[in-house]
Design a protein around this motif. Structure first.
Motif, PDB file in Angstrom:
ATOM      1  N   GLU A 138       4.854  18.942  10.930  1.00 35.61           N
ATOM      2  CA  GLU A 138       3.810  18.629   9.955  1.00 35.61           C
ATOM      3  C   GLU A 138       4.003  17.238   9.373  1.00 35.61           C
ATOM      4  N   ALA A 139       5.247  16.873   9.057  1.00 43.38           N
ATOM      5  CA  ALA A 139       5.527  15.550   8.509  1.00 43.38           C
ATOM      6  C   ALA A 139       5.143  14.453   9.502  1.00 43.38           C
ATOM      7  N   VAL A 140       5.436  14.682  10.787  1.00 41.02           N
ATOM      8  CA  VAL A 140       5.075  13.709  11.822  1.00 41.02           C
ATOM      9  C   VAL A 140       3.560  13.605  11.947  1.00 41.02           C
ATOM     10  N   GLN A 141       2.878  14.726  11.942  1.00 38.73           N
ATOM     11  CA  GLN A 141       1.412  14.712  12.061  1.00 38.73           C
ATOM     12  C   GLN A 141       0.768  13.999  10.886  1.00 38.73           C
ATOM     13  N   ILE A 142       1.230  14.287   9.683  1.00 35.98           N
ATOM     14  CA  ILE A 142       0.679  13.633   8.492  1.00 35.98           C
ATOM     15  C   ILE A 142       0.922  12.126   8.557  1.00 35.98           C
ATOM     16  N   SER A 143       2.150  11.735   8.879  1.00 36.57           N
ATOM     17  CA  SER A 143       2.491  10.315   8.938  1.00 36.57           C
ATOM     18  C   SER A 143       1.650   9.593   9.980  1.00 36.57           C
ATOM     19  N   ALA A 144       1.538  10.192  11.162  1.00 33.45           N
ATOM     20  CA  ALA A 144       0.766   9.567  12.237  1.00 33.45           C
ATOM     21  C   ALA A 144      -0.703   9.438  11.853  1.00 33.45           C
ATOM     22  N   ALA A 145      -1.236  10.445  11.170  1.00 30.75           N
ATOM     23  CA  ALA A 145      -2.644  10.395  10.767  1.00 30.75           C
ATOM     24  C   ALA A 145      -2.883   9.316   9.720  1.00 30.75           C
ATOM     25  N   VAL A 146      -1.975   9.195   8.759  1.00 33.47           N
ATOM     26  CA  VAL A 146      -2.116   8.165   7.724  1.00 33.47           C
ATOM     27  C   VAL A 146      -2.018   6.776   8.351  1.00 33.47           C
ATOM     28  N   ILE A 147      -1.043   6.590   9.253  1.00 31.94           N
ATOM     29  CA  ILE A 147      -0.888   5.295   9.917  1.00 31.94           C
ATOM     30  C   ILE A 147      -2.124   4.974  10.757  1.00 31.94           C
ATOM     31  N   ALA A 148      -2.664   5.979  11.446  1.00 36.12           N
ATOM     32  CA  ALA A 148      -3.884   5.770  12.232  1.00 36.12           C
ATOM     33  C   ALA A 148      -5.036   5.320  11.331  1.00 36.12           C
ATOM     34  N   GLY A 149      -5.119   5.888  10.145  1.00 34.87           N
ATOM     35  CA  GLY A 149      -6.159   5.483   9.211  1.00 34.87           C
ATOM     36  C   GLY A 149      -5.988   4.056   8.717  1.00 34.87           C
ATOM     37  N   MET A 150      -4.743   3.590   8.688  1.00 34.20           N
ATOM     38  CA  MET A 150      -4.459   2.218   8.260  1.00 34.20           C
ATOM     39  C   MET A 150      -4.607   1.199   9.394  1.00 34.20           C
ATOM     40  N   ARG A 151      -4.643   1.679  10.628  1.00 33.32           N
ATOM     41  CA  ARG A 151      -4.560   0.799  11.784  1.00 33.32           C
ATOM     42  C   ARG A 151      -5.599  -0.326  11.799  1.00 33.32           C
ATOM     43  N   PRO A 152      -6.883  -0.051  11.488  1.00 33.60           N
ATOM     44  CA  PRO A 152      -7.846  -1.153  11.519  1.00 33.60           C
ATOM     45  C   PRO A 152      -7.434  -2.329  10.631  1.00 33.60           C
ATOM     46  N   GLU A 153      -6.994  -2.021   9.396  1.00 32.20           N
ATOM     47  CA  GLU A 153      -6.562  -3.085   8.490  1.00 32.20           C
ATOM     48  C   GLU A 153      -5.270  -3.731   8.978  1.00 32.20           C
ATOM     49  N   LEU A 154      -4.323  -2.919   9.443  1.00 29.04           N
ATOM     50  CA  LEU A 154      -3.058  -3.464   9.933  1.00 29.04           C
ATOM     51  C   LEU A 154      -3.288  -4.396  11.117  1.00 29.04           C
TER      52      LEU A 154
ATOM     53  N   LYS B 153       0.853  -1.197   0.000  1.00 37.05           N
ATOM     54  CA  LYS B 153       0.000   0.000   0.000  1.00 37.05           C
ATOM     55  C   LYS B 153       0.885   1.241   0.000  1.00 37.05           C
ATOM     56  N   ARG B 154       0.365   2.293  -0.647  1.00 34.83           N
ATOM     57  CA  ARG B 154       1.091   3.558  -0.660  1.00 34.83           C
ATOM     58  C   ARG B 154       0.075   4.695  -0.603  1.00 34.83           C
ATOM     59  N   VAL B 155       0.317   5.654   0.270  1.00 29.60           N
ATOM     60  CA  VAL B 155      -0.538   6.843   0.356  1.00 29.60           C
ATOM     61  C   VAL B 155       0.364   8.063   0.240  1.00 29.60           C
ATOM     62  N   ARG B 156       0.121   8.882  -0.768  1.00 32.13           N
ATOM     63  CA  ARG B 156       0.897  10.117  -0.948  1.00 32.13           C
ATOM     64  C   ARG B 156       0.035  11.292  -0.526  1.00 32.13           C
ATOM     65  N   HIS B 157       0.484  12.002   0.501  1.00 29.67           N
ATOM     66  CA  HIS B 157      -0.235  13.178   0.991  1.00 29.67           C
ATOM     67  C   HIS B 157       0.513  14.419   0.504  1.00 29.67           C
ATOM     68  N   ALA B 158      -0.059  15.085  -0.484  1.00 23.15           N
ATOM     69  CA  ALA B 158       0.589  16.268  -1.058  1.00 23.15           C
ATOM     70  C   ALA B 158       0.525  17.434  -0.071  1.00 23.15           C
ATOM     71  N   THR B 159       1.605  18.185  -0.005  1.00 19.72           N
ATOM     72  CA  THR B 159       1.653  19.360   0.873  1.00 19.72           C
ATOM     73  C   THR B 159       1.745  20.661   0.083  1.00 19.72           C
ATOM     74  N   GLY B 160       2.341  20.587  -1.119  1.00 17.86           N
ATOM     75  CA  GLY B 160       2.495  21.801  -1.918  1.00 17.86           C
ATOM     76  C   GLY B 160       3.600  22.710  -1.434  1.00 17.86           C
ATOM     77  N   HIS B 161       4.282  22.312  -0.368  1.00 14.33           N
ATOM     78  CA  HIS B 161       5.379  23.107   0.191  1.00 14.33           C
ATOM     79  C   HIS B 161       6.239  22.155   1.023  1.00 14.33           C
ATOM     80  N   PRO B 162       7.463  22.540   1.347  1.00 19.74           N
ATOM     81  CA  PRO B 162       8.282  21.696   2.211  1.00 19.74           C
ATOM     82  C   PRO B 162       7.656  21.609   3.600  1.00 19.74           C
ATOM     83  N   PRO B 163       7.235  20.424   4.038  1.00 17.48           N
ATOM     84  CA  PRO B 163       6.593  20.322   5.354  1.00 17.48           C
ATOM     85  C   PRO B 163       7.605  20.518   6.475  1.00 17.48           C
ATOM     86  N   SER B 164       7.175  21.140   7.549  1.00 11.85           N
ATOM     87  CA  SER B 164       8.010  21.182   8.749  1.00 11.85           C
ATOM     88  C   SER B 164       8.094  19.780   9.321  1.00 11.85           C
ATOM     89  N   VAL B 165       9.041  19.545  10.229  1.00 13.62           N
ATOM     90  CA  VAL B 165       9.147  18.217  10.821  1.00 13.62           C
ATOM     91  C   VAL B 165       7.885  17.884  11.609  1.00 13.62           C
TER      92      VAL B 165
END
Length: 401
Positions: free
Chosen positions: A128-144, A114-126
């Protein structure tokens, strides 16, 4: 404890150490080959058949590998069972870039699930990158949680990363400096996290599953939105340097009258060979790697070919220095560097036939990366799997109700 009891305990500890080591060897071989027969494992390890059978049985019990019967057609005698990585064991892969954060799920054997690309349109701060990653992983958690066992997280960072603790010392295109990325992600996700330079992980992926399979000496060079990074395999080992910063071939001097690089030097390779220059010359403001390649290969404009040739000339200078210094068997080009190579067949080969020392250039060939857009996700997945493969005996099998 008597002397005899102490000696027995010592032998027990030694036997346990050998068993754990052999489990690691077996799992590593199965992972890298994506499946081997017991007979092949016996030949490659030098262990006897009964020992291999016992080790495989333990890995099956821990649900790290599965066994299946091979195709018995055209075989003489009893076929040996095939040992494959368990499809239920996965790692999370993260790749922050200047315009997006990509999160993937990778199975043992380097299979991207699986791959999820979350576009930011700008260089994310660290943050922001952590928040995005954690949110995507949380969304995957039920299946995982329902279908897989997640062993950890690997992060491919376009910058200098201290390997011991995942501190990002410098990721200039992201504007990160001394950021504790691994620790922040571990706290946000509750999972163990390792981070490393993206090009090093791309090198690991290509040498394990791609163009560098079976080779002991290669250079990987990738061109992406964040510049040019490199990785080196020398004598079969990854060349990381004392703190993991080796391989920054994008900062090789290629033009002494060039422009100043963000690193402070003049005329680095990544100031002369740039993705944004290619986008400009084909009339695009932004594009993913596949779309950029399609535009370049389809173009008949002289300006496009001229820019391709210009960048290849500077790439040849950097590779000349690398060939003379490292004497590799293979140079693997990824990202837009692979596109440059495909857009003008023979140009780079001709330049490298003339510039390096004759003895060094005779043994080297150039090729494109095979793993395409999966490259960094597979590489980050390899990082997530490292602790598991190093000590499978420490991986607790699931409990059954």
């Amino acid at each position: 404890m008597t002397v005899a009891e102490s000696a027995q305990a010592g032998r027990g500890n030694s036997n346990d150490h050998v068993r754990r080591h052999n489990l690691s060897v077996i799992l590593g071989l199965v992972h890298r080959a994506r499946g081997l027969s017991r007979a092949q494992l016996t030949r490659q390890t030098g262990l006897n058949r009964s020992t291999v059978a016992a080790l495989v049985a333990e890995l099956v019990e821990r649900e790290l590998v599965v066994e299946s019967e091979p195709d018995s057609s055209n075989q003489v005698g009893r076929p040996s069972p095939i040992v494959r990585p368990s499809p239920a064991v996965v790692g999370i892969a993260i790749n922050p870039e200047i315009d997006a954060v990509t999160v993937g799920v990778v199975g043992l054997g380097g299979t991207v699930l699986k791959r999820v690309r979350h576009a930011t349109g700008h260089p994310p701060s660290v943050e922001e990158a952590v928040q995005i990653s954690a949110a995507v992983i949380a969304g995957m958690r039920p299946e995982l949680d329902a279908s897989y066992r997640t062993v950890g997280v690997g992060v491919a960072v376009p910058g200098l990363v201290r390997v011991e603790d995942g501190l990002v010392r410098l990721a200039p295109h992201l504007r990160w400096e001394d950021e504790p990325l691994a620790a922040m992600l571990a706290e946000a996700t509750g999972l163990p996290v390792l981070a490393a330079n993206d090009a090093h992980l791309g090198t690991m992926a290509e040498s394990t599953f791609g163009a560098g399979r079976g080779l002991t000496d290669l250079i990987y060079l990738n061109g992406g939105a964040s510049g040019i990074g490199g990785g080196i395999i020398s004598g079969g080992n990854s060349l990381g340097g004392v703190a993991g910063y080796a391989g920054e071939l994008g900062h090789t001097l290629v033009n002494s009258v060039g422009v100043r690089c963000h690193c402070g030097a003049i005329g680095c390779l990544e100031t002369e060979a740039r993705r944004e220059h290619l986008l400009q010359v084909v009339g695009l403001t932004d594009a993913d790697a596949d779309d950029l390649e399609t535009a370049i290969l389809a173009s008949t404009e002289p300006a496009v070919l001229a820019e391709v040739h210009r960048q290849l000339r500077f790439l040849a200078i950097a590779l000349r220095n690398a060939i003379n210094t490292l004497n590799p068997q293979l140079i693997v080009l990824g990202g837009f560097l692979g596109t440059l190579y495909a857009a003008a067949p023979g140009v780079l080969d001709d330049l490298l036939a003339e510039q390096p020392l004759k003895a060094s250039r005779e043994s080297v060939r150039v090729t494109r990366a095979e793993l395409g857009r999966d490259l960094l996700i597979i590489g980050a997945g390899e990082l997530a799997f490292q602790p598991l493969i190093a000590d499978p005996a420490g991986f607790v099998p699931p409990t059954r109700e």
